[in-house]
Design a protein around this motif. Structure first.
Motif, short mmCIF file in Angstrom:
data_model
loop_
_atom_site.label_atom_id
_atom_site.label_comp_id
_atom_site.label_asym_id
_atom_site.label_seq_id
_atom_site.Cartn_x
_atom_site.Cartn_y
_atom_site.Cartn_z
N THR A 187 0.83 -1.22 0.00
CA THR A 187 0.00 0.00 0.00
C THR A 187 0.86 1.27 0.00
O THR A 187 0.32 2.37 0.11
N GLY A 188 2.18 1.09 -0.10
CA GLY A 188 3.07 2.26 -0.12
C GLY A 188 3.37 2.81 1.25
O GLY A 188 3.95 3.90 1.37
N ASN A 189 3.02 2.07 2.29
CA ASN A 189 3.28 2.51 3.66
C ASN A 189 4.59 1.89 4.15
O ASN A 189 4.69 0.68 4.32
N LEU A 190 5.60 2.72 4.39
CA LEU A 190 6.89 2.23 4.86
C LEU A 190 7.03 2.30 6.37
O LEU A 190 8.11 2.08 6.91
N GLY A 191 5.95 2.64 7.06
CA GLY A 191 6.00 2.69 8.51
C GLY A 191 6.34 4.08 9.03
O GLY A 191 6.41 5.06 8.29
N VAL A 192 6.57 4.12 10.35
CA VAL A 192 6.87 5.38 11.03
C VAL A 192 8.23 5.26 11.71
O VAL A 192 8.54 4.24 12.34
N SER A 193 9.05 6.29 11.57
CA SER A 193 10.38 6.28 12.19
C SER A 193 10.26 6.24 13.71
O SER A 193 9.53 7.04 14.30
N PHE A 194 10.97 5.29 14.34
CA PHE A 194 10.97 5.21 15.80
C PHE A 194 11.54 6.48 16.41
O PHE A 194 11.10 6.92 17.46
N ARG A 195 12.58 7.03 15.78
CA ARG A 195 13.29 8.16 16.36
C ARG A 195 12.57 9.49 16.10
O ARG A 195 12.41 10.30 17.00
N GLN A 196 12.14 9.70 14.86
CA GLN A 196 11.55 11.00 14.51
C GLN A 196 10.02 11.00 14.60
O GLN A 196 9.40 12.05 14.46
N LEU A 197 9.42 9.81 14.78
CA LEU A 197 7.96 9.70 14.86
C LEU A 197 7.29 10.37 13.66
O LEU A 197 6.27 11.04 13.79
N THR A 198 7.90 10.20 12.50
CA THR A 198 7.41 10.77 11.24
C THR A 198 7.35 9.65 10.22
O THR A 198 8.17 8.73 10.27
N PRO A 199 6.37 9.69 9.29
CA PRO A 199 6.34 8.65 8.26
C PRO A 199 7.67 8.51 7.54
O PRO A 199 8.27 9.51 7.12
N VAL A 200 8.12 7.27 7.40
CA VAL A 200 9.42 7.00 6.77
C VAL A 200 9.46 7.56 5.35
O VAL A 200 10.47 8.12 4.91
N LEU A 201 8.36 7.40 4.63
CA LEU A 201 8.32 7.84 3.23
C LEU A 201 8.58 9.34 3.13
O LEU A 201 9.30 9.79 2.22
N ASP A 202 8.03 10.12 4.05
CA ASP A 202 8.25 11.58 4.03
C ASP A 202 9.73 11.91 4.22
O ASP A 202 10.28 12.79 3.54
N ILE A 203 10.38 11.21 5.15
CA ILE A 203 11.80 11.47 5.40
C ILE A 203 12.64 11.08 4.19
O ILE A 203 13.56 11.79 3.79
N LEU A 204 12.32 9.92 3.59
CA LEU A 204 13.08 9.46 2.43
C LEU A 204 12.93 10.42 1.25
O LEU A 204 13.91 10.73 0.56
#
Length: 317
Positions: A74-91
């Motif tokens: 579904t395109g969901n890469l999860g949430v960063s444990f450290r930044q508590l932000t969606p992984v996809l947004d950070i990438l």
């Protein structure tokens, strides 16, 4: 042709699945508990259990794996444990820097490596040929971190011609910003090109030597075509097809080199992000970064295979 392309596509999908699976289980072998990043010390056991349940960390490993595959579809890469932000947004925030570095290195390597290989083949046995072979073998034996650290010490730390790290000076605008960006890009880019250009030059030299002995090259010369047109038009066009395969294979090492280079130069791309995530044991971030890099390399290989198929019909059979 469609059958060949379908096989290549299915192989690419299988490769991505294997990469995702290996990444998922290898990260679980890290000697630390990632839940410590999301669980604060003053939380009650009930609150800690609720957080583990929220991130699916209380499930058996295979269940976590199946849930992860479902999220990926579904395109969901999860949430960063450290930044508590969606992984996809950070990438997506870091990806442009890596594309700039790796893309520039790839283009510059091709622009330098191909002429070197052609001139070496045309001048076989002469000084230019021996020089290209020496530089090619030396380049092939170098290691990205060694070159990067050497450039960093000489040109950044001692001579101070280039910045030590980062991607751009803050508070710069307009042309000054572009100049700053190029200055920061120069040494990481050079580190990758120095290591990558050797295999291209040597491979193309070998291919050109074979092609220049073919009958159609002799026919082109006998028909009065200039040596320049015979070599660069008829010769290079046929010698370039096998080099396409090398380009696809080299993309993997280029991405790996970019990860190391970004770490050494503190370049804010995906490679630097991986380094930071390893230190923080941020599993979702690492998984997302590795999946993104794997997909990028596999898709690039698929594209080079398809281009080679169109240029050489014999590959389809």
């Amino acid at each position: 042709m469609l059958r060949y392309a379908s096989k290549k596509f299915l192989r690419a999908v299988l490769t991505i699945w294997i990469a995702v699976t290996i990444t998922f289980f290898l990260l679980r072998l890290l000697p630390a508990d990632p839940t410590l990043l999301v669980v604060e010390g003053d939380m009650t056991p009930e609150m800690q259990a609720a957080l583990r349940e929220r991130y699916g960390l209380d499930e058996p490993l295979l269940v976590q794996y199946v849930l992860y595959l479902g999220q990926l579809l579904t395109g969901n890469l999860g949430v960063s444990f450290r930044q508590l932000t969606p992984v996809l947004d950070i990438l997506l925030e870091r990806l442009p820097w890596t594309l700039l570095l790796a893309g520039s290195a790839f283009a510059l390597t091709i622009l330098i490596g191909i002429p070197l290989g052609v001139y070496a083949a045309v001048g076989r046995g002469k000084l230019v040929d021996k020089l290209v072979q020496f530089l090619g073998i030396t380049s092939n034996a170098l290691f990205v971190p060694s070159v990067a650290i050497l450039l960093l010490v000489v040109f950044a730390a001692n001579l101070q011609w280039f910045p030590i790290g980062g991607a751009i000076d803050p508070d710069t605008r307009g042309l000054a910003a572009y100049g700053s960006l190029l200055q920061h890009l120069a040494l990481p880019l050079l580190s990758l090109v120095v290591v990558q250009v050797g295999p291209y030059a040597l491979t193309l030299r070998t291919n050109m030597l074979e092609v220049l002995g073919e009958d159609y090259i002799k026919s082109a010369r006998s028909r009065g075509f200039s040596e320049r047109r015979t070599v660069w038009h008829h010769g290079l066009r046929n010698a370039f097809i096998p080099a396409l395969t090398l380009m696809g294979l080299q993309l993997g090492s280029l991405v790996g080199g970019a990860v190391l280079t970004e770490t050494i130069f503190a370049y804010p791309g995906i490679g630097r992000l991986i380094y930071e995530s390893v230190q923080q044991l941020d599993y979702p971030m690492l998984q997302g970064a590795f999946v993104l890099l794997a997909v990028t390399v596999v898709v690039a290989n698929l594209i080079t295979d398809l281009i080679a198929m169109f240029l050489n019909p014999r590959i389809r059979t």
